[in-house]
Design a protein around this motif. Structure first.
Motif, mmCIF file in Angstrom:
data_model
loop_
_atom_site.group_PDB
_atom_site.id
_atom_site.type_symbol
_atom_site.label_atom_id
_atom_site.label_comp_id
_atom_site.label_asym_id
_atom_site.label_seq_id
_atom_site.Cartn_x
_atom_site.Cartn_y
_atom_site.Cartn_z
ATOM 1 N N GLN A 96 0.819 -1.214 0.000
ATOM 2 C CA GLN A 96 0.000 0.000 0.000
ATOM 3 C C GLN A 96 0.855 1.267 0.000
ATOM 4 O O GLN A 96 0.468 2.273 -0.603
ATOM 5 N N LEU A 97 2.011 1.219 0.648
ATOM 6 C CA LEU A 97 2.907 2.386 0.611
ATOM 7 C C LEU A 97 3.441 2.590 -0.803
ATOM 8 O O LEU A 97 3.508 3.722 -1.294
ATOM 9 N N GLU A 98 3.792 1.507 -1.485
ATOM 10 C CA GLU A 98 4.243 1.622 -2.872
ATOM 11 C C GLU A 98 3.138 2.205 -3.749
ATOM 12 O O GLU A 98 3.394 3.037 -4.614
ATOM 13 N N ARG A 99 1.915 1.758 -3.523
ATOM 14 C CA ARG A 99 0.772 2.283 -4.277
ATOM 15 C C ARG A 99 0.626 3.787 -4.045
ATOM 16 O O ARG A 99 0.446 4.559 -4.993
ATOM 17 N N ALA A 100 0.718 4.193 -2.789
ATOM 18 C CA ALA A 100 0.574 5.616 -2.457
ATOM 19 C C ALA A 100 1.668 6.449 -3.119
ATOM 20 O O ALA A 100 1.387 7.500 -3.710
ATOM 21 N N TRP A 123 -5.508 4.362 10.931
ATOM 22 C CA TRP A 123 -4.240 5.076 11.128
ATOM 23 C C TRP A 123 -4.476 6.516 11.546
ATOM 24 O O TRP A 123 -5.441 7.148 11.119
ATOM 25 N N SER A 124 -3.561 7.044 12.325
ATOM 26 C CA SER A 124 -3.446 8.479 12.590
ATOM 27 C C SER A 124 -2.010 8.836 12.221
ATOM 28 O O SER A 124 -1.173 7.942 12.050
ATOM 29 N N CYS A 125 -1.719 10.098 12.121
ATOM 30 C CA CYS A 125 -0.334 10.494 11.814
ATOM 31 C C CYS A 125 0.616 9.967 12.883
ATOM 32 O O CYS A 125 1.688 9.435 12.575
ATOM 33 N N ALA A 126 0.218 10.072 14.141
ATOM 34 C CA ALA A 126 1.079 9.617 15.247
ATOM 35 C C ALA A 126 1.262 8.104 15.221
ATOM 36 O O ALA A 126 2.383 7.606 15.387
ATOM 37 N N SER A 127 0.177 7.355 14.972
ATOM 38 C CA SER A 127 0.312 5.894 14.977
ATOM 39 C C SER A 127 1.145 5.413 13.788
ATOM 40 O O SER A 127 1.904 4.449 13.905
ATOM 41 N N PHE A 128 1.040 6.114 12.659
ATOM 42 C CA PHE A 128 1.850 5.742 11.497
ATOM 43 C C PHE A 128 3.334 5.994 11.783
ATOM 44 O O PHE A 128 4.179 5.147 11.493
ATOM 45 N N GLN A 129 3.649 7.139 12.369
ATOM 46 C CA GLN A 129 5.043 7.441 12.698
ATOM 47 C C GLN A 129 5.595 6.445 13.719
ATOM 48 O O GLN A 129 6.736 5.993 13.596
ATOM 49 N N ASP A 130 4.789 6.084 14.695
ATOM 50 C CA ASP A 130 5.211 5.090 15.690
ATOM 51 C C ASP A 130 5.483 3.742 15.023
ATOM 52 O O ASP A 130 6.454 3.062 15.346
ATOM 53 N N GLU A 131 4.620 3.371 14.092
ATOM 54 C CA GLU A 131 4.789 2.082 13.407
ATOM 55 C C GLU A 131 6.035 2.083 12.527
ATOM 56 O O GLU A 131 6.770 1.095 12.471
ATOM 57 N N MET A 132 6.305 3.185 11.859
ATOM 58 C CA MET A 132 7.521 3.263 11.035
ATOM 59 C C MET A 132 8.775 3.185 11.911
ATOM 60 O O MET A 132 9.764 2.535 11.541
ATOM 61 N N LEU A 158 -6.712 -0.253 4.742
ATOM 62 C CA LEU A 158 -5.583 -0.856 5.445
ATOM 63 C C LEU A 158 -5.573 -0.358 6.880
ATOM 64 O O LEU A 158 -5.529 0.839 7.130
ATOM 65 N N ARG A 159 -5.624 -1.258 7.822
ATOM 66 C CA ARG A 159 -5.593 -0.912 9.241
ATOM 67 C C ARG A 159 -4.245 -1.298 9.822
ATOM 68 O O ARG A 159 -3.504 -2.088 9.248
#
Length: 99
Positions: free
Chosen positions: A53-57, A85-94, A77-78
Motif C-alpha cells: 500500500q505504501l508503494e501504491r501511495a 491510522w493516525s499520523c502519530a500511529s503511522f510514525q510510531d509504526e515506522m 488498510l488498518r
C-alpha cells in the motif's frame, strides 16, 4: 535459499554479544550468499500488505504524511491492532518497523 539472516537475531540485543565472530569466519567459495542479509525473520503478511500500500501511495504521488494516512485509511488498510491510522500511529509504526 534463506529468506532472512538467522544470525541477525543474536545481534538485536542492546548488550554486546560475548560471542561476536564465533563460528563466523568465512572460507572463500564456501560461504552462503544471503539475499536478505538485513532481515532477522521473514516479513509478516501485515508488513507485506503495508509495503504494497505504501508503494501504491508513492506511485500515485502521495508524499505528505496526512495524505498518506488518509489514503491508507480510505483503502481499508488498518494497523496491526485493526485500528485506523493516525499520523502519530503511522510514525510510531515506522519507528518500530525500522528498528
Amino acid at each position: 535459499m534463506e529468506h532472512f539472516n538467522p544470525k541477525l537475531a543474536a545481534w538485536l540485543s542492546k548488550a554486546p554479544s560475548t560471542e561476536a565472530g564465533l563460528n563466523n569466519i568465512q572460507i572463500p567459495g564456501k560461504s552462503t550468499n544471503l539475499v536478505w542479509q538485513n532481515r532477522y525473520r521473514e516479513p509478516t503478511r501485515y508488513e507485506l500488505e503495508l509495503v504494497s500500500q505504501l508503494e501504491r501511495a508513492f506511485a500515485e504521488g502521495i508524499t505528505e504524511l496526512a495524505s498518506l494516512v488518509a489514503a491508507l485509511n480510505q483503502w481499508g488498510l488498518r494497523n496491526e491492532a485493526g485500528e485506523a491510522w493516525s499520523c502519530a500511529s503511522f510514525q510510531d509504526e515506522m519507528a518500530r518497523l525500522g528498528y
